[in-house]
Motif scaffolding. Structure first.
Motif, PDB file in Angstrom:
ATOM      1  N   ALA A 274       9.087  -8.844   4.489  1.00  0.00           N
ATOM      2  CA  ALA A 274       8.209  -7.674   4.346  1.00  0.00           C
ATOM      3  C   ALA A 274       8.997  -6.383   4.558  1.00  0.00           C
ATOM      4  O   ALA A 274       8.849  -5.416   3.803  1.00  0.00           O
ATOM      5  CB  ALA A 274       7.051  -7.768   5.334  1.00  0.00           C
ATOM      6  N   ARG A 275       9.855  -6.372   5.582  1.00  0.00           N
ATOM      7  CA  ARG A 275      10.677  -5.192   5.834  1.00  0.00           C
ATOM      8  C   ARG A 275      11.623  -4.931   4.655  1.00  0.00           C
ATOM      9  O   ARG A 275      11.800  -3.791   4.212  1.00  0.00           O
ATOM     10  CB  ARG A 275      11.470  -5.356   7.126  1.00  0.00           C
ATOM     11  N   TYR A 276      12.224  -5.998   4.134  1.00  0.00           N
ATOM     12  CA  TYR A 276      13.140  -5.898   2.995  1.00  0.00           C
ATOM     13  C   TYR A 276      12.442  -5.257   1.784  1.00  0.00           C
ATOM     14  O   TYR A 276      12.979  -4.337   1.155  1.00  0.00           O
ATOM     15  CB  TYR A 276      13.642  -7.296   2.658  1.00  0.00           C
ATOM     16  N   VAL A 277      11.246  -5.739   1.482  1.00  0.00           N
ATOM     17  CA  VAL A 277      10.480  -5.185   0.352  1.00  0.00           C
ATOM     18  C   VAL A 277      10.150  -3.721   0.616  1.00  0.00           C
ATOM     19  O   VAL A 277      10.315  -2.862  -0.258  1.00  0.00           O
ATOM     20  CB  VAL A 277       9.210  -6.018   0.085  1.00  0.00           C
ATOM     21  N   CYS A 278       9.696  -3.416   1.819  1.00  0.00           N
ATOM     22  CA  CYS A 278       9.355  -2.037   2.177  1.00  0.00           C
ATOM     23  C   CYS A 278      10.562  -1.115   2.034  1.00  0.00           C
ATOM     24  O   CYS A 278      10.453  -0.026   1.458  1.00  0.00           O
ATOM     25  CB  CYS A 278       8.800  -1.995   3.598  1.00  0.00           C
ATOM     26  N   GLU A 279      11.699  -1.535   2.545  1.00  0.00           N
ATOM     27  CA  GLU A 279      12.908  -0.711   2.445  1.00  0.00           C
ATOM     28  C   GLU A 279      13.330  -0.503   1.002  1.00  0.00           C
ATOM     29  O   GLU A 279      13.771   0.590   0.618  1.00  0.00           O
ATOM     30  CB  GLU A 279      14.044  -1.339   3.250  1.00  0.00           C
ATOM     31  N   ARG A 280      13.216  -1.549   0.186  1.00  0.00           N
ATOM     32  CA  ARG A 280      13.586  -1.418  -1.233  1.00  0.00           C
ATOM     33  C   ARG A 280      12.679  -0.405  -1.940  1.00  0.00           C
ATOM     34  O   ARG A 280      13.150   0.421  -2.728  1.00  0.00           O
ATOM     35  CB  ARG A 280      13.459  -2.782  -1.941  1.00  0.00           C
ATOM     36  N   LEU A 281      11.374  -0.471  -1.663  1.00  0.00           N
ATOM     37  CA  LEU A 281      10.432   0.442  -2.317  1.00  0.00           C
ATOM     38  C   LEU A 281      10.571   1.868  -1.786  1.00  0.00           C
ATOM     39  O   LEU A 281      10.496   2.830  -2.554  1.00  0.00           O
ATOM     40  CB  LEU A 281       8.998  -0.064  -2.149  1.00  0.00           C
ATOM     41  N   THR A 282      10.787   1.998  -0.500  1.00  0.00           N
ATOM     42  CA  THR A 282      10.973   3.317   0.100  1.00  0.00           C
ATOM     43  C   THR A 282      12.231   3.996  -0.470  1.00  0.00           C
ATOM     44  O   THR A 282      12.239   5.193  -0.724  1.00  0.00           O
ATOM     45  CB  THR A 282      11.056   3.205   1.632  1.00  0.00           C
ATOM     46  N   ALA A 283      13.266   3.200  -0.695  1.00  0.00           N
ATOM     47  CA  ALA A 283      14.495   3.745  -1.298  1.00  0.00           C
ATOM     48  C   ALA A 283      14.255   4.250  -2.713  1.00  0.00           C
ATOM     49  O   ALA A 283      15.021   5.084  -3.209  1.00  0.00           O
ATOM     50  CB  ALA A 283      15.587   2.664  -1.301  1.00  0.00           C
ATOM     51  N   ARG A 284      13.186   3.771  -3.343  1.00  0.00           N
ATOM     52  CA  ARG A 284      12.802   4.251  -4.690  1.00  0.00           C
ATOM     53  C   ARG A 284      11.804   5.403  -4.611  1.00  0.00           C
ATOM     54  O   ARG A 284      11.144   5.736  -5.584  1.00  0.00           O
ATOM     55  CB  ARG A 284      12.197   3.093  -5.496  1.00  0.00           C
ATOM     56  N   ASP A 285      11.700   5.993  -3.417  1.00  0.00           N
ATOM     57  CA  ASP A 285      10.828   7.157  -3.163  1.00  0.00           C
ATOM     58  C   ASP A 285       9.336   6.850  -3.294  1.00  0.00           C
ATOM     59  O   ASP A 285       8.546   7.733  -3.595  1.00  0.00           O
ATOM     60  CB  ASP A 285      11.201   8.352  -4.056  1.00  0.00           C
ATOM     61  N   LEU A 286       8.962   5.607  -3.051  1.00  0.00           N
ATOM     62  CA  LEU A 286       7.542   5.276  -3.016  1.00  0.00           C
ATOM     63  C   LEU A 286       7.037   5.483  -1.585  1.00  0.00           C
ATOM     64  O   LEU A 286       7.697   5.043  -0.640  1.00  0.00           O
ATOM     65  CB  LEU A 286       7.298   3.837  -3.460  1.00  0.00           C
ATOM     66  N   PRO A 287       5.887   6.148  -1.419  1.00  0.00           N
ATOM     67  CA  PRO A 287       5.368   6.431  -0.082  1.00  0.00           C
ATOM     68  C   PRO A 287       4.676   5.211   0.532  1.00  0.00           C
ATOM     69  O   PRO A 287       3.455   5.205   0.765  1.00  0.00           O
ATOM     70  CB  PRO A 287       4.397   7.579  -0.326  1.00  0.00           C
ATOM     71  N   VAL A 288       5.449   4.177   0.829  1.00  0.00           N
ATOM     72  CA  VAL A 288       4.908   2.933   1.371  1.00  0.00           C
ATOM     73  C   VAL A 288       4.477   3.159   2.812  1.00  0.00           C
ATOM     74  O   VAL A 288       5.196   3.762   3.590  1.00  0.00           O
ATOM     75  CB  VAL A 288       5.972   1.804   1.327  1.00  0.00           C
ATOM     76  N   TYR A 289       3.287   2.669   3.147  1.00  0.00           N
ATOM     77  CA  TYR A 289       2.893   2.714   4.547  1.00  0.00           C
ATOM     78  C   TYR A 289       2.510   1.333   5.076  1.00  0.00           C
ATOM     79  O   TYR A 289       2.417   1.127   6.272  1.00  0.00           O
ATOM     80  CB  TYR A 289       1.770   3.735   4.781  1.00  0.00           C
ATOM     81  N   GLN A 290       2.303   0.376   4.192  1.00  0.00           N
ATOM     82  CA  GLN A 290       2.014  -0.990   4.644  1.00  0.00           C
ATOM     83  C   GLN A 290       2.405  -1.960   3.559  1.00  0.00           C
ATOM     84  O   GLN A 290       2.216  -1.708   2.395  1.00  0.00           O
ATOM     85  CB  GLN A 290       0.520  -1.124   4.951  1.00  0.00           C
TER      86      GLN A 290
ATOM     87  N   TYR B 199       0.836  -1.193   0.000  1.00  0.00           N
ATOM     88  CA  TYR B 199       0.000   0.000   0.000  1.00  0.00           C
ATOM     89  C   TYR B 199       0.872   1.244   0.000  1.00  0.00           C
ATOM     90  O   TYR B 199       1.856   1.316   0.741  1.00  0.00           O
ATOM     91  CB  TYR B 199      -0.875   0.059   1.256  1.00  0.00           C
ATOM     92  N   LEU B 200       0.493   2.211  -0.818  1.00  0.00           N
ATOM     93  CA  LEU B 200       1.089   3.541  -0.797  1.00  0.00           C
ATOM     94  C   LEU B 200       0.050   4.489  -0.215  1.00  0.00           C
ATOM     95  O   LEU B 200      -1.150   4.269  -0.376  1.00  0.00           O
ATOM     96  CB  LEU B 200       1.449   4.020  -2.205  1.00  0.00           C
ATOM     97  N   GLN B 201       0.531   5.550   0.422  1.00  0.00           N
ATOM     98  CA  GLN B 201      -0.401   6.513   0.993  1.00  0.00           C
ATOM     99  C   GLN B 201       0.223   7.898   0.975  1.00  0.00           C
ATOM    100  O   GLN B 201       1.413   8.052   1.276  1.00  0.00           O
ATOM    101  CB  GLN B 201      -0.740   6.129   2.427  1.00  0.00           C
ATOM    102  N   GLN B 202      -0.594   8.889   0.609  1.00  0.00           N
ATOM    103  CA  GLN B 202      -0.177  10.290   0.633  1.00  0.00           C
ATOM    104  C   GLN B 202      -1.359  11.134   1.077  1.00  0.00           C
ATOM    105  O   GLN B 202      -2.506  10.797   0.784  1.00  0.00           O
ATOM    106  CB  GLN B 202       0.274  10.779  -0.752  1.00  0.00           C
ATOM    107  N   ALA B 203      -1.070  12.239   1.733  1.00  0.00           N
ATOM    108  CA  ALA B 203      -2.121  13.143   2.188  1.00  0.00           C
ATOM    109  C   ALA B 203      -2.717  13.923   1.029  1.00  0.00           C
ATOM    110  O   ALA B 203      -3.906  14.258   1.045  1.00  0.00           O
ATOM    111  CB  ALA B 203      -1.564  14.098   3.239  1.00  0.00           C
ATOM    112  N   THR B 204      -1.900  14.193   0.007  1.00  0.00           N
ATOM    113  CA  THR B 204      -2.386  14.976  -1.135  1.00  0.00           C
ATOM    114  C   THR B 204      -1.970  14.286  -2.430  1.00  0.00           C
ATOM    115  O   THR B 204      -1.049  13.476  -2.456  1.00  0.00           O
ATOM    116  CB  THR B 204      -1.798  16.402  -1.125  1.00  0.00           C
ATOM    117  N   LEU B 205      -2.650  14.657  -3.489  1.00  0.00           N
ATOM    118  CA  LEU B 205      -2.293  14.154  -4.812  1.00  0.00           C
ATOM    119  C   LEU B 205      -1.236  15.062  -5.426  1.00  0.00           C
ATOM    120  O   LEU B 205      -1.086  16.219  -5.032  1.00  0.00           O
ATOM    121  CB  LEU B 205      -3.540  14.102  -5.700  1.00  0.00           C
TER     122      LEU B 205
END
Length: 124
Positions: A108-124, A36-42
């Protein structure tokens, strides 16, 4: 709040070191990643105006990780002897050596860290 969700699956083998039960033995799984990605604004401008992120880009990033892990033996670093690793590789086995115990939580943490490093706003 705005959200996007995507899924990808991969098949791989692993075992758990220092575990006393069935999972201490080599076995396989069909792993399912739900991200899941999440952002407050578009986004305000450009081709992704009024989006959290281009869904195709999001899906591609998640699938790329699943493809890397698909049909490979996930091995915790130093959990097998160097002789065993060499023998498996010489027989043509695909190994992915990871710096952590290959639990679902760590993957799960590994995947999250990889996606976050690609500037994706992962929250779950």
């Amino acid at each position: 709040m705005y959200e996007l969700k995507t899924e990808a699956c991969f098949d791989s083998a692993h075992f758990l070191t220092d575990y006393y039960g069935k999972c201490e033995n080599l076995h396989g799984h069909r792993w399912r990643m739900v991200v899941y990605l999440q952002q407050a604004t578009l986004q305000k401008e450009g081709t992704m105006r009024d989006m959290v992120l281009d869904f195709g880009v999001f899906k591609q990033e998640v699938c790329a990780i699943a493809d890397e892990l698909d049909h490979t033996f996930l091995v915790e670093k130093d959990s097998l002897s160097p002789v065993t690793v060499t023998a498996l590789k010489s027989e043509g086995f695909s190994l992915t050596i990871l710096p952590f115990r290959t639990t679902a939580e760590n993957l799960a943490r590994y995947v999250c860290e990889r996606l976050t490093a690609r500037d994706l706003p992962v929250y779950q």
